[in-house]
Scaffold this motif. Structure first.
Motif, mmCIF file in Angstrom:
data_model
loop_
_atom_site.group_PDB
_atom_site.id
_atom_site.type_symbol
_atom_site.label_atom_id
_atom_site.label_comp_id
_atom_site.label_asym_id
_atom_site.label_seq_id
_atom_site.Cartn_x
_atom_site.Cartn_y
_atom_site.Cartn_z
ATOM 1 N N LYS A 49 -19.182 0.520 -6.824
ATOM 2 C CA LYS A 49 -19.591 1.494 -7.846
ATOM 3 C C LYS A 49 -19.521 2.931 -7.301
ATOM 4 O O LYS A 49 -18.902 3.805 -7.914
ATOM 5 N N SER A 50 -20.175 3.180 -6.174
ATOM 6 C CA SER A 50 -20.222 4.539 -5.630
ATOM 7 C C SER A 50 -18.860 5.003 -5.136
ATOM 8 O O SER A 50 -18.511 6.182 -5.270
ATOM 9 N N VAL A 51 -18.067 4.094 -4.570
ATOM 10 C CA VAL A 51 -16.712 4.459 -4.125
ATOM 11 C C VAL A 51 -15.876 4.892 -5.322
ATOM 12 O O VAL A 51 -15.126 5.871 -5.250
ATOM 13 N N THR A 52 -16.020 4.193 -6.436
ATOM 14 C CA THR A 52 -15.311 4.581 -7.665
ATOM 15 C C THR A 52 -15.732 5.977 -8.105
ATOM 16 O O THR A 52 -14.888 6.818 -8.442
ATOM 17 N N ALA A 53 -17.041 6.245 -8.082
ATOM 18 C CA ALA A 53 -17.552 7.547 -8.514
ATOM 19 C C ALA A 53 -17.056 8.667 -7.610
ATOM 20 O O ALA A 53 -16.633 9.731 -8.087
ATOM 21 N N LEU A 54 -17.094 8.454 -6.301
ATOM 22 C CA LEU A 54 -16.622 9.481 -5.361
ATOM 23 C C LEU A 54 -15.128 9.735 -5.519
ATOM 24 O O LEU A 54 -14.652 10.863 -5.307
ATOM 25 N N SER A 55 -14.386 8.713 -5.898
ATOM 26 C CA SER A 55 -12.942 8.876 -6.105
ATOM 27 C C SER A 55 -12.649 9.849 -7.242
ATOM 28 O O SER A 55 -11.654 10.583 -7.197
ATOM 29 N N LEU A 56 -13.499 9.847 -8.259
ATOM 30 C CA LEU A 56 -13.242 10.697 -9.428
ATOM 31 C C LEU A 56 -13.171 12.163 -9.042
ATOM 32 O O LEU A 56 -12.389 12.928 -9.615
ATOM 33 N N LEU A 57 -14.001 12.574 -8.089
ATOM 34 C CA LEU A 57 -13.981 13.958 -7.619
ATOM 35 C C LEU A 57 -13.209 14.103 -6.312
ATOM 36 O O LEU A 57 -13.242 15.163 -5.689
ATOM 37 N N GLN A 58 -12.546 13.021 -5.899
ATOM 38 C CA GLN A 58 -11.777 13.016 -4.644
ATOM 39 C C GLN A 58 -12.653 13.462 -3.461
ATOM 40 O O GLN A 58 -12.276 14.318 -2.662
ATOM 41 N N LEU A 59 -13.823 12.853 -3.368
ATOM 42 C CA LEU A 59 -14.783 13.201 -2.321
ATOM 43 C C LEU A 59 -14.834 12.176 -1.190
ATOM 44 O O LEU A 59 -15.682 12.271 -0.318
ATOM 45 N N LEU A 60 -13.930 11.200 -1.210
ATOM 46 C CA LEU A 60 -13.889 10.225 -0.128
ATOM 47 C C LEU A 60 -13.307 10.864 1.131
ATOM 48 O O LEU A 60 -12.718 11.957 1.083
ATOM 49 N N ASN A 61 -13.473 10.207 2.241
ATOM 50 C CA ASN A 61 -13.003 10.732 3.522
ATOM 51 C C ASN A 61 -11.507 10.453 3.674
ATOM 52 O O ASN A 61 -11.097 9.492 4.322
ATOM 53 N N TYR A 62 -10.711 11.306 3.035
ATOM 54 C CA TYR A 62 -9.264 11.160 3.135
ATOM 55 C C TYR A 62 -8.794 11.768 4.466
ATOM 56 O O TYR A 62 -9.374 12.756 4.912
ATOM 57 N N PRO A 63 -7.786 11.232 5.185
ATOM 58 C CA PRO A 63 -6.918 10.107 4.812
ATOM 59 C C PRO A 63 -7.430 8.734 5.248
ATOM 60 O O PRO A 63 -6.719 7.746 5.081
ATOM 61 N N THR A 64 -8.656 8.661 5.836
ATOM 62 C CA THR A 64 -9.199 7.338 6.166
ATOM 63 C C THR A 64 -9.272 6.474 4.916
ATOM 64 O O THR A 64 -8.955 5.284 4.937
ATOM 65 N N ALA A 65 -9.696 7.091 3.820
ATOM 66 C CA ALA A 65 -9.648 6.423 2.516
ATOM 67 C C ALA A 65 -8.344 6.808 1.826
ATOM 68 O O ALA A 65 -7.844 7.932 1.988
ATOM 69 N N PHE A 66 -7.778 5.883 1.073
ATOM 70 C CA PHE A 66 -6.545 6.196 0.348
ATOM 71 C C PHE A 66 -6.461 5.328 -0.905
ATOM 72 O O PHE A 66 -7.195 4.337 -1.042
ATOM 73 N N HIS A 67 -5.573 5.729 -1.818
ATOM 74 C CA HIS A 67 -5.386 5.025 -3.092
ATOM 75 C C HIS A 67 -4.054 4.279 -3.071
ATOM 76 O O HIS A 67 -2.998 4.907 -3.236
ATOM 77 N N PRO A 68 -4.068 2.968 -2.873
ATOM 78 C CA PRO A 68 -2.816 2.200 -2.959
ATOM 79 C C PRO A 68 -2.176 2.289 -4.339
ATOM 80 O O PRO A 68 -0.960 2.172 -4.472
ATOM 81 N N SER A 69 -3.017 2.485 -5.366
ATOM 82 C CA SER A 69 -2.493 2.617 -6.726
ATOM 83 C C SER A 69 -3.521 3.350 -7.566
ATOM 84 O O SER A 69 -4.683 3.477 -7.193
ATOM 85 N N GLY A 70 -3.094 3.835 -8.720
ATOM 86 C CA GLY A 70 -4.055 4.353 -9.683
ATOM 87 C C GLY A 70 -3.892 5.802 -10.071
ATOM 88 O O GLY A 70 -3.236 6.591 -9.388
ATOM 89 N N SER A 71 -4.512 6.121 -11.201
ATOM 90 C CA SER A 71 -4.479 7.469 -11.757
ATOM 91 C C SER A 71 -5.868 7.830 -12.257
ATOM 92 O O SER A 71 -6.589 6.973 -12.789
ATOM 93 N N ILE A 72 -6.264 9.108 -12.046
ATOM 94 C CA ILE A 72 -7.523 9.649 -12.568
ATOM 95 C C ILE A 72 -7.167 10.931 -13.316
ATOM 96 O O ILE A 72 -6.766 11.927 -12.698
ATOM 97 N N ARG A 73 -7.311 10.901 -14.615
ATOM 98 C CA ARG A 73 -6.934 12.076 -15.409
ATOM 99 C C ARG A 73 -8.180 12.635 -16.095
ATOM 100 O O ARG A 73 -8.849 11.928 -16.847
ATOM 101 N N PHE A 74 -8.463 13.916 -15.814
ATOM 102 C CA PHE A 74 -9.561 14.625 -16.471
ATOM 103 C C PHE A 74 -8.975 15.649 -17.420
ATOM 104 O O PHE A 74 -8.240 16.552 -16.999
ATOM 105 N N ALA A 75 -9.262 15.510 -18.707
ATOM 106 C CA ALA A 75 -8.731 16.411 -19.743
ATOM 107 C C ALA A 75 -7.225 16.577 -19.592
ATOM 108 O O ALA A 75 -6.681 17.679 -19.730
ATOM 109 N N GLY A 76 -6.553 15.490 -19.266
ATOM 110 C CA GLY A 76 -5.099 15.510 -19.132
ATOM 111 C C GLY A 76 -4.584 15.911 -17.765
ATOM 112 O O GLY A 76 -3.386 15.807 -17.505
ATOM 113 N N ARG A 77 -5.476 16.355 -16.844
ATOM 114 C CA ARG A 77 -5.053 16.796 -15.510
ATOM 115 C C ARG A 77 -5.198 15.649 -14.515
ATOM 116 O O ARG A 77 -6.251 15.033 -14.430
#
Length: 536
Positions: A49-77
């Motif tokens: 749950k929390s990992v999903t929420a942090l992903s929305l604002l891209q607040l995870l510890n990148y590049p240790t964390a990464f997205h193998p797939s997926g899209s997050i669009r806010f107001a079309g962005r």
């Protein structure tokens, strides 16, 4: 609601790179969120749950964390892969987040006024003095009756619930379009929970704000959310309208969650048992200083004339609103803060003892703190944290015995000993709380002060921990001082209950007396608020 969603998450996956390889935390999650809508993400600790929420604002510890797939669009962005400049425009202004652990999210070196005003300066361009009326207004909205007098307070000077309210005020400062609330009422008592939930609904109506609510409290979900998505092991296993999911859950895991809650009764009292700890006229007064010379002009009476006794095998439940003095009372009993009055532990007067003289007794009196992350060293592994007390008190005769005792304590709280080489940041909030409980239990103490030990845990784990604490208490005749705002948990554990308000005891008696026939208006108000959250 609008036909075009404000937020669209499609096939989102999150993995973490570790020395052992890649670990998948979220797998193929999809959902939408429209203006004015509330979507609740529910599931056990560690479900993603929390990992999903942090992903929305891209607040995870990148590049240790990464997205193998997926899209997050806010107001079309598109936010996945967006530049830091683009993300800064969105964070805190268009999308804001209330984090799960307020103590680690607030800066200990700045006053609460400075921290709330900082958000207004960054996004609204307001100078400190110009922002002050808005800061006061926000603090009043989230339940600070004395908002103006608390502006200069630092985070450590506030209770856990008060710190959470500051986090909520910061998140609401710029009227975001989407508010991500990660366990926003976890540290709050039932009366403030009701206020905060009402406030969030009012803000949604005023600003058509969307709310992504992450919580383990299904009573809050039923009361607040339009839709609910149930997560298990990084996957959404069921989603739908809240009333449909609660009335006719389809997935076995959803049915398990809805059925889970703390049950049972306190263990049968042995009135002839030894008194483990007692306090008479206990007082903790903090001086209030003002002026250039910092003279004492008054006192904050955090604990004011409290008396009680706890016998072996008994639990004293301490309830009351945030800031009522519950935590300070527990710390005073353990001699962690200075106090006046009599404290007798296992037949010995400990009030006047020096720190050195107290050390032999420390093994017998333990505490589980409210904030599981702040109380665990980030430099130690889980195994080292649990073993630390064994080393200090020299309780293990060999490395093999040390290992055995640590493994036994971890199993007792439902953790896999195979994970003991991991560090606190690699565990969910609920798992970190269980580490804290294991650290206390491994020393086999006579008394444990439990300060909101289940507040970070989902319902199913709450029920497990309550059963665990009851079982351990029965086998080892442990005495508990159980501090909580969750009256369901207190009712399941506490043989006696002490109700506090403003540092004083307003009502005291057996659990049956307090819950079945409360005498004081304040106690009745607490119970009514809890019932409202559970049943509405």
């Amino acid at each position: 609601m609008t036909s075009q969603p404000l937020l669209a998450v499609d096939n989102l996956s999150v993995s973490f790179r570790t020395p052992q390889g890649e670990n998948a935390a979220v797998c193929g999650v999809s959902f939408t969120l429209s203006a004015g809508e509330t979507l609740a993400l529910v599931g056990e600790s560690g479900s993603g749950k929390s990992v999903t929420a942090l992903s929305l604002l891209q607040l995870l510890n990148y590049p240790t964390a990464f997205h193998p797939s997926g899209s997050i669009r806010f107001a079309g962005r598109e936010l996945v892969g967006a530049s830091e400049a683009e993300l800064r425009d969105v964070r805190g202004d268009d999308m804001a987040m209330i984090f799960q652990e307020p103590m680690t999210s607030l800066n200990p070196l700045h006053t609460i006024e400075a921290q709330i005003a900082e958000s207004l300066a960054l996004h609204k361009g307001l100078a400190r003095e110009a922002a002050k009326p808005r800061v006061v207004e926000l603090l009043q909205k989230v339940g600070f009756a004395d908002a103006e007098s608390r502006l200069k307070a630092y985070p450590h000077e506030l209770s856990g619930g008060q710190r959470q309210r500051v986090m909520i005020a910061m998140a609401l400062a710029n009227d975001p379009k989407i508010l991500i609330a990660d366990e926003p009422t976890t540290a709050l008592d039932v009366t403030i929970q009701a206020q905060i939930l009402k406030l969030l609904k009012e803000l949604q109506a005023q600003h058509k704000m969307a709310l992504l609510l992450i919580t383990h409290d299904l009573g809050i979900v039923r009361k607040t959310a339009d839709r609910v998505a149930v997560m298990q092991k990084g996957v959404i296993v069921e989603a739908g309208r809240t009333e449909d999911v609660f009335a006719a859950p389809q997935h076995a895991y959803t049915k398990q969650l809805l059925a889970a809650e703390p049950k049972g009764d306190p263990i049968v009292q042995d009135n002839g048992a030894e008194t483990i700890v007692s306090a008479t006229d206990l007082r903790v007064w903090f001086p209030v200083k003002s002026g250039w010379l910092r003279r004492v002009t008054g006192h904050v009476k955090a604990v004011d004339g409290v008396s009680f006794a706890v016998k072996a095998g008994h639990t004293l439940g301490v309830v009351g609103e945030s800031g009522s003095g519950k935590t300070t009372l527990g710390q005073a009993v353990l001699r962690l803060v200075s106090s006046r009055g009599d404290i007798v532990f296992s037949g010995q007067d400990i009030q006047g003892r020096t720190w050195k003289a107290m050390r032999p007794l420390r093994r017998q009196m333990q505490i589980v703190f409210q904030d599981p992350y702040g109380s665990l060293s980030p430099r130690l592994t889980m195994g080292e944290i649990v073993a630390e007390g064994l080393d200090i008190h020299r309780l293990a005769k060999s490395p093999q015995e040390r290992e055995r005792l640590v493994d036994e304590a971890l199993r007792e709280v439902g953790l896999d000993p195979a994970m003991k080489e991991r560090y606190p940041h690699e565990f969910s909030g609920g798992q970190r709380q269980r580490i804290s409980i294991a650290r206390a239990l491994v020393l086999k103490p006579k008394l444990i002060v439990l300060d909101e030990p289940t507040s970070a845990l989902d319902m199913s784990v709450q029920a497990q921990v309550v059963d665990l604490l009851r079982d351990i208490q029965q086998r080892h005749k442990l005495a508990y001082i159980f501090i909580s705002h969750d009256l369901r948990v207190v009712r399941a554990l506490a043989s006696e209950v002490l109700v506090m308000k403003g540092g004083k005891v307003v009502e005291q008696g057996t659990g049956e007396q307090i819950f079945s026939a409360p005498q004081q208006p304040y106690t009745k108000a607490l119970l009514a608020a809890a019932l409202n959250l559970e049943t509405v």
